[in-house]
Design an enzyme around this catalytic site. Structure first.
Site, short mmCIF file in Angstrom:
data_model
loop_
_atom_site.label_atom_id
_atom_site.label_comp_id
_atom_site.label_asym_id
_atom_site.label_seq_id
_atom_site.Cartn_x
_atom_site.Cartn_y
_atom_site.Cartn_z
N HIS A 237 -20.49 3.02 -34.95
CA HIS A 237 -19.51 2.67 -33.93
C HIS A 237 -18.27 2.09 -34.59
O HIS A 237 -18.38 1.36 -35.59
CB HIS A 237 -20.14 1.65 -32.96
CG HIS A 237 -19.30 1.44 -31.73
ND1 HIS A 237 -18.17 0.67 -31.74
CD2 HIS A 237 -19.43 1.94 -30.48
CE1 HIS A 237 -17.64 0.69 -30.53
NE2 HIS A 237 -18.37 1.45 -29.75
N ARG A 279 -17.07 6.20 -30.78
CA ARG A 279 -18.20 6.92 -31.40
C ARG A 279 -18.21 8.36 -30.89
O ARG A 279 -17.53 8.67 -29.89
CB ARG A 279 -19.52 6.22 -31.10
CG ARG A 279 -19.66 5.73 -29.68
CD ARG A 279 -20.92 4.93 -29.50
NE ARG A 279 -20.90 4.19 -28.25
CZ ARG A 279 -21.96 3.71 -27.65
NH1 ARG A 279 -23.16 3.91 -28.18
NH2 ARG A 279 -21.87 3.03 -26.53
N LYS A 282 -17.87 10.21 -27.03
CA LYS A 282 -17.50 9.20 -26.03
C LYS A 282 -16.00 9.30 -25.75
O LYS A 282 -15.29 10.08 -26.38
CB LYS A 282 -17.88 7.80 -26.53
CG LYS A 282 -19.37 7.60 -26.75
CD LYS A 282 -20.16 7.39 -25.47
CE LYS A 282 -19.85 6.13 -24.78
NZ LYS A 282 -20.90 5.52 -24.01
N ASP A 285 -10.23 5.38 -26.04
CA ASP A 285 -10.02 4.03 -25.49
C ASP A 285 -8.99 3.33 -26.37
O ASP A 285 -9.12 3.31 -27.61
CB ASP A 285 -11.37 3.29 -25.50
CG ASP A 285 -11.28 1.84 -25.05
OD1 ASP A 285 -10.17 1.28 -25.02
OD2 ASP A 285 -12.33 1.26 -24.74
N CYS A 287 -8.40 0.32 -27.23
CA CYS A 287 -8.77 -0.76 -28.17
C CYS A 287 -9.17 -0.22 -29.53
O CYS A 287 -9.01 -0.89 -30.55
CB CYS A 287 -9.86 -1.66 -27.59
SG CYS A 287 -11.46 -0.88 -27.39
N TYR A 288 -9.66 1.04 -29.56
CA TYR A 288 -10.05 1.61 -30.86
C TYR A 288 -8.83 1.97 -31.71
O TYR A 288 -8.98 2.33 -32.87
CB TYR A 288 -10.97 2.82 -30.66
CG TYR A 288 -12.25 2.45 -29.96
CD1 TYR A 288 -13.05 1.43 -30.46
CD2 TYR A 288 -12.64 3.08 -28.79
CE1 TYR A 288 -14.21 1.05 -29.80
CE2 TYR A 288 -13.80 2.71 -28.12
CZ TYR A 288 -14.58 1.70 -28.63
OH TYR A 288 -15.72 1.32 -27.98
N ASP A 377 -7.24 0.21 -21.63
CA ASP A 377 -8.10 1.22 -22.23
C ASP A 377 -7.49 2.63 -22.10
O ASP A 377 -7.25 3.33 -23.07
CB ASP A 377 -9.46 1.04 -21.51
CG ASP A 377 -10.47 2.14 -21.71
OD1 ASP A 377 -10.11 3.21 -22.18
OD2 ASP A 377 -11.64 1.92 -21.37
N ASP A 384 -5.97 -5.90 -19.56
CA ASP A 384 -6.69 -7.14 -19.86
C ASP A 384 -6.24 -7.65 -21.21
O ASP A 384 -5.58 -6.93 -21.96
CB ASP A 384 -8.23 -6.94 -19.78
CG ASP A 384 -8.72 -5.93 -20.79
OD1 ASP A 384 -8.61 -6.20 -21.99
OD2 ASP A 384 -9.20 -4.85 -20.37
N HIS A 387 -7.67 -5.70 -24.44
CA HIS A 387 -6.99 -4.43 -24.75
C HIS A 387 -5.53 -4.65 -25.14
O HIS A 387 -5.00 -3.90 -25.96
CB HIS A 387 -7.13 -3.44 -23.58
CG HIS A 387 -8.50 -2.84 -23.52
ND1 HIS A 387 -9.50 -3.38 -22.74
CD2 HIS A 387 -9.05 -1.78 -24.18
CE1 HIS A 387 -10.61 -2.67 -22.92
NE2 HIS A 387 -10.37 -1.70 -23.79
C1 LIG Z 1 -14.90 -9.23 -34.58
C2 LIG Z 1 -15.80 -8.67 -33.57
C3 LIG Z 1 -16.64 -9.59 -32.80
C4 LIG Z 1 -15.83 -7.33 -33.42
C5 LIG Z 1 -16.54 -6.59 -32.40
C6 LIG Z 1 -16.44 -5.15 -32.73
C7 LIG Z 1 -16.73 -4.24 -31.56
C8 LIG Z 1 -15.58 -3.84 -30.68
C9 LIG Z 1 -17.93 -3.76 -31.38
C10 LIG Z 1 -18.21 -2.80 -30.33
C11 LIG Z 1 -19.50 -3.04 -29.66
C12 LIG Z 1 -19.98 -1.84 -28.87
C13 LIG Z 1 -21.22 -1.16 -29.30
C14 LIG Z 1 -19.29 -1.39 -27.85
C15 LIG Z 1 -19.71 -0.18 -27.10
O1 LIG Z 1 -19.32 -0.36 -25.84
P1 LIG Z 1 -19.24 0.87 -24.84
O2 LIG Z 1 -20.50 1.66 -24.85
O3 LIG Z 1 -18.80 0.28 -23.54
O4 LIG Z 1 -18.00 1.65 -25.43
P2 LIG Z 1 -17.89 3.15 -25.98
O5 LIG Z 1 -18.26 4.06 -24.89
O6 LIG Z 1 -16.43 3.25 -26.33
O7 LIG Z 1 -18.75 3.26 -27.20
ZN LIG Z 2 -11.79 -0.71 -25.07
#
Ligand SMILES: CC(C)=CCC/C(C)=C/CC/C(C)=C/COP(=O)(O)OP(=O)(O)O
Ligand SMILES: [Zn+2]
Length: 447
Positions: A237, A279, A282, A285, A287-288, A377, A384, A387
């Site tokens: 991820h 990942r 998916k 978004d 934030c990535y 996002d 928010d 983001h």
């Molecule tokens: C410094 C610090 C604490 C960093 C955190 C890093 C971080 C953003 C980790 C992501 C965690 C995670 C598995 C999200 C999936 O969410 P989802 O399934 O809602 O999102 P997706 O569909 O985009 O994978």
């Molecule tokens: Zn996001």
């Protein structure tokens, strides 16, 4: 086959998002140039208004179960710093005071002040039940608080961090395996390793004891896909890939990772929309934009520090907070703790970034920006602070991604939209604005 909790998006969801993004780009293409300029412009004033409103609201009236207020401080303060602005003295004082109240008596920061938080009246009788919530120090909120205080940057702010107790707290979070726990008896994962090592590194309290075997844990989380998972056996991820790679750079063990596979995995996470997904299979978004662009940047920019036996730490000097670093430099852990995370200032040549920076900026500005302030996002989602912080951080990474020299100015072709869109550069490993990082690094090297 890896175990995974992933729910792959359906084709319908994917095409809905694609249509929304396409529509934004079509609207942009169909409007007159004046409107185009406006659409592509970073709405600085509106973002500032949104951010300042959030910080003002951080007072005691916040909801009972809200346990991430240091995060909100960091997301807002870092966004403000990225916009090249700062908060006034009164707000800065209030924020330092608030974060000090989140600092635990044994070090680290909790999600909120550790006092009695609330009382409820039971509906079915007249008695009153008083629920006392003691907030527990947590590595994630510790990282957020430290980054927020470094972003504020004043001596008062930096001095408010009890480094001696912080070291004790970090040692307490260290598991015998070498990895870290998020909190007392909490989960072990790559986030915990990154937040612990990042905090220790920023505060100049990183030593061999904290570093020992953490690299083995990160290594065990790199998956067959090339990215890094939150824990062994999970799915790669972007958030964890950032955390794992940044940790390995900070402890000078980055070459133990399969970097070719990792970079391959990251670059294929940028979609036709221009933005990144977290990942495989998916949705894109905003934030990535940071989590996925940061690793490549970090890898490009960071010096590979050589072991220097003359460093303070190798000489076993005792720091002012009483933290002894004796014997921290040895053959099995050749880290020059003075240099880790330093952004290279050598060389003026350009270099080609690993991702399509213009496409990513277009996604951020047209699809993730709320023109009324704040970022989000994707289209149809609400803004928010999380983001806002990570979209702006990603935007900054893009704008500076062609530069090898941190002192050079971004080339006009690297910045999409008007030049007023240009943000402050960040340190890609700690995600704080670069000059605040340098100031803090100097401050904590002295003390
Ligand atoms: C410094 C610090 C604490 C960093 C955190 C890093 C971080 C953003 C980790 C992501 C965690 C995670 C598995 C999200 C999936 O969410 P989802 O399934 O809602 O999102 P997706 O569909 O985009 O994978
Ligand atoms: Zn996001």
């Amino acid at each position: 086959m890896e175990s995974s909790s992933r729910i792959t998006v359906t084709q319908r969801e994917q095409s809905m998002v694609m249509n929304d993004v396409k529509m934004m780009y079509e609207i942009y293409a169909s409007v007159p140039p004046k409107t185009q300029r406006l659409m592509m412009e970073l709405q600085r004033d509106n973002h500032m208004e949104y951010l300042l409103r959030g910080l003002q609201q951080l007072g005691p009236s916040f909801c009972v179960l809200d346990a991430n207020r240091p995060w909100i401080c960091y997301w807002i303060l870092h966004s403000i710093a990225l916009l090249g602005q700062s908060v006034d003295a009164a707000l800065e004082d209030r924020t330092i005071d608030f974060l000090s109240r989140c600092q635990g008596p044994d070090g680290g920061y909790a999600g909120g002040p550790g006092q009695a938080r609330s009382c409820f009246f039971l509906e079915d009788c007249c008695s009153t039940a008083v629920f006392i919530f003691y907030q527990m120090p947590h590595l994630a909120t510790t990282y957020a608080a430290v980054n927020a205080l470094i972003t504020l940057g004043s001596d008062k702010s930096l001095l408010s961090i009890d480094r001696g107790k912080m070291y004790t707290f970090l040692k307490h979070m260290k598991d015998p395996s070498g990895a870290f726990r998020m909190h007392d008896e909490g989960e072990i994962d790559v986030r915990a390793c990154y937040t612990a090592i990042s905090v220790a590194s920023m505060l100049n309290i990183l030593d061999d004891d904290l570093v020992r075997n953490v690299g083995n844990y990160i290594l065990s989380c790199q998956t067959y896909e090339g990215g890094i998972a939150g824990e062994p056996g999970s799915e790669a991820h972007g958030g964890y890939t950032f955390c794992g790679l940044a940790t390995m750079i900070l402890i000078n063990e980055v070459n133990r990772l399969d970097l070719a596979a990792l970079i391959d995995w990251v670059v294929f996470r940028q979609g036709v929309e221009g933005g990144f997904q977290g990942r495989a299979n998916k949705l894109v978004d905003g934030c990535y934009s940071f989590w996925q662009s940061g690793p490549g940047e970090a890898e490009y920019h960071i010096d590979s520090p050589e072991a220097t036996p003359e460093s303070d730490i190798s000489e076993g000097k005792e720091s002012s907070d009483g933290t002894s670093s004796e014997g921290s430099q040895n053959a099995s852990c050749p880290v020059n703790f003075d240099n880790v995370g330093f952004v290279s200032s050598e060389g003026l040549a350009e270099r080609e970034p690993l991702f399509h920076g213009i496409a990513l900026q277009r996604y951020i500005l047209l699809c993730s920006q709320d023109p009324g302030g704040g970022l989000k996002d994707k289209p149809r989602k609400s803004r928010d602070y999380y983001h806002t912080c990570y979209c702006l951080s990603g935007l900054s990474v893009c704008q500076y991604s062609w530069l090898k020299d941190e002192d050079a100015s971004p080339l006009p072709r690297a910045v999409l939209g008007p030049h007023s869109n240009l943000l402050e550069p960040i340190h890609p490993i700690f995600n704080v604005v670069l000059d605040r990082y340098h100031e803090a690094h100097e401050f904590f090297s002295r003390s």
